[in-house]
Design an enzyme around this catalytic site. Structure first.
Site, short mmCIF file in Angstrom:
data_model
loop_
_atom_site.label_atom_id
_atom_site.label_comp_id
_atom_site.label_asym_id
_atom_site.label_seq_id
_atom_site.Cartn_x
_atom_site.Cartn_y
_atom_site.Cartn_z
N VAL A 82 -3.67 2.06 -6.10
CA VAL A 82 -4.94 1.41 -5.79
C VAL A 82 -5.95 2.56 -5.88
O VAL A 82 -6.05 3.38 -4.98
CB VAL A 82 -4.93 0.74 -4.39
CG1 VAL A 82 -6.28 0.11 -4.10
CG2 VAL A 82 -3.82 -0.30 -4.32
N PRO A 83 -6.67 2.63 -7.02
CA PRO A 83 -7.30 3.87 -7.49
C PRO A 83 -8.57 4.31 -6.77
O PRO A 83 -9.67 4.30 -7.33
CB PRO A 83 -7.58 3.55 -8.95
CG PRO A 83 -7.85 2.07 -8.95
CD PRO A 83 -6.88 1.52 -7.95
N CYS A 84 -8.44 4.77 -5.53
CA CYS A 84 -9.61 5.23 -4.79
C CYS A 84 -10.25 6.46 -5.43
O CYS A 84 -11.42 6.75 -5.16
CB CYS A 84 -9.28 5.46 -3.33
SG CYS A 84 -7.87 6.51 -3.02
N HIS A 85 -9.53 7.14 -6.32
CA HIS A 85 -10.14 8.27 -7.03
C HIS A 85 -11.24 7.80 -7.98
O HIS A 85 -12.07 8.60 -8.40
CB HIS A 85 -9.08 9.08 -7.80
CG HIS A 85 -8.35 8.31 -8.84
ND1 HIS A 85 -7.28 7.49 -8.53
CD2 HIS A 85 -8.52 8.23 -10.17
CE1 HIS A 85 -6.82 6.94 -9.65
NE2 HIS A 85 -7.57 7.37 -10.66
N ARG A 86 -11.29 6.51 -8.28
CA ARG A 86 -12.32 5.97 -9.18
C ARG A 86 -13.59 5.57 -8.44
O ARG A 86 -14.51 5.03 -9.05
CB ARG A 86 -11.77 4.76 -9.93
CG ARG A 86 -10.62 5.10 -10.85
CD ARG A 86 -10.10 3.90 -11.60
NE ARG A 86 -8.86 4.24 -12.26
CZ ARG A 86 -7.88 3.38 -12.50
NH1 ARG A 86 -8.01 2.10 -12.15
NH2 ARG A 86 -6.77 3.77 -13.08
#
Length: 181
Positions: A144-148
């Site tokens: 779940v790409p919180c880096h984005r």
């Protein structure tokens, strides 16, 4: 262990960005923890124990963990854009779950979204700080790409894996070194 048995299996796997703790239940991947050295590992396992009400079982090579471990390795090697893994959302609820599900479904590989924009997507314009708190408590980073999720002024923002890791992930996805906005 039977596949339907109520248990949380975990293992620490090496990766391009350091050791990752992966944990899964019968429903799917439930957590990914960065920097999974003993102190971090023990804290993550304690949280799983208290939040899920089950004793985590170390299971290197587990079938439940093999798929997520392989997909994370493929992603970090630049060969995977979508994880397509079953996820166990039981460590999330309410606003947090809503934001994380929108992030997973609505911010694809190679794109970014601002904290405020993500807040607006879930009907909370002005909720950028609340979204930041959700990103900081994401139990499934990378997948779940919180880096984005980035700052509206083009700054990286925070990241549980550290800013250098966030930068590396955004470079991997082709977002950096050009300006974010």
């Amino acid at each position: 262990m039977e596949s339907g048995e109520q248990v949380v299996e975990w293992s620490v796997v090496p990766s391009e960005i350091g050791p990752l703790l992966l944990a899964a239940t019968h429903a799917g991947l439930v957590t990914v923890a960065f920097h999974a050295r003993p102190r971090v590992r023990d804290r993550a396992l304690g949280q799983l124990r208290s939040r899920l009400g089950m004793e985590p079982v170390e299971a290197p090579g587990s079938e439940r963990l093999a798929g997520p471990a392989g997909r994370l390795a493929a992603y970090l090697a630049g060969g995977l854009r979508e994880f397509l893994l079953p996820l166990d959302w039981s460590l999330t609820s309410g606003f947090q779950r809503e934001v994380l599900r929108e992030l997973e479904a609505g911010v694809p590989y190679g794109t970014v979204v601002g904290y405020g924009d993500l807040a607006a997507r879930v009907g909370q314009p002005g909720g950028a700080q609340a979204v930041g708190a959700v990103m900081g408590s994401n139990p499934l980073p990378l997948v779940v790409p919180c880096h984005r999720v980035v700052e509206s002024d083009g700054g990286l923002g925070g990241f549980g894996g550290g800013k250098e890791t966030k930068r590396r992930l955004l470079e991997l996805e082709g977002i950096l070194p050009q300006p974010l906005f």
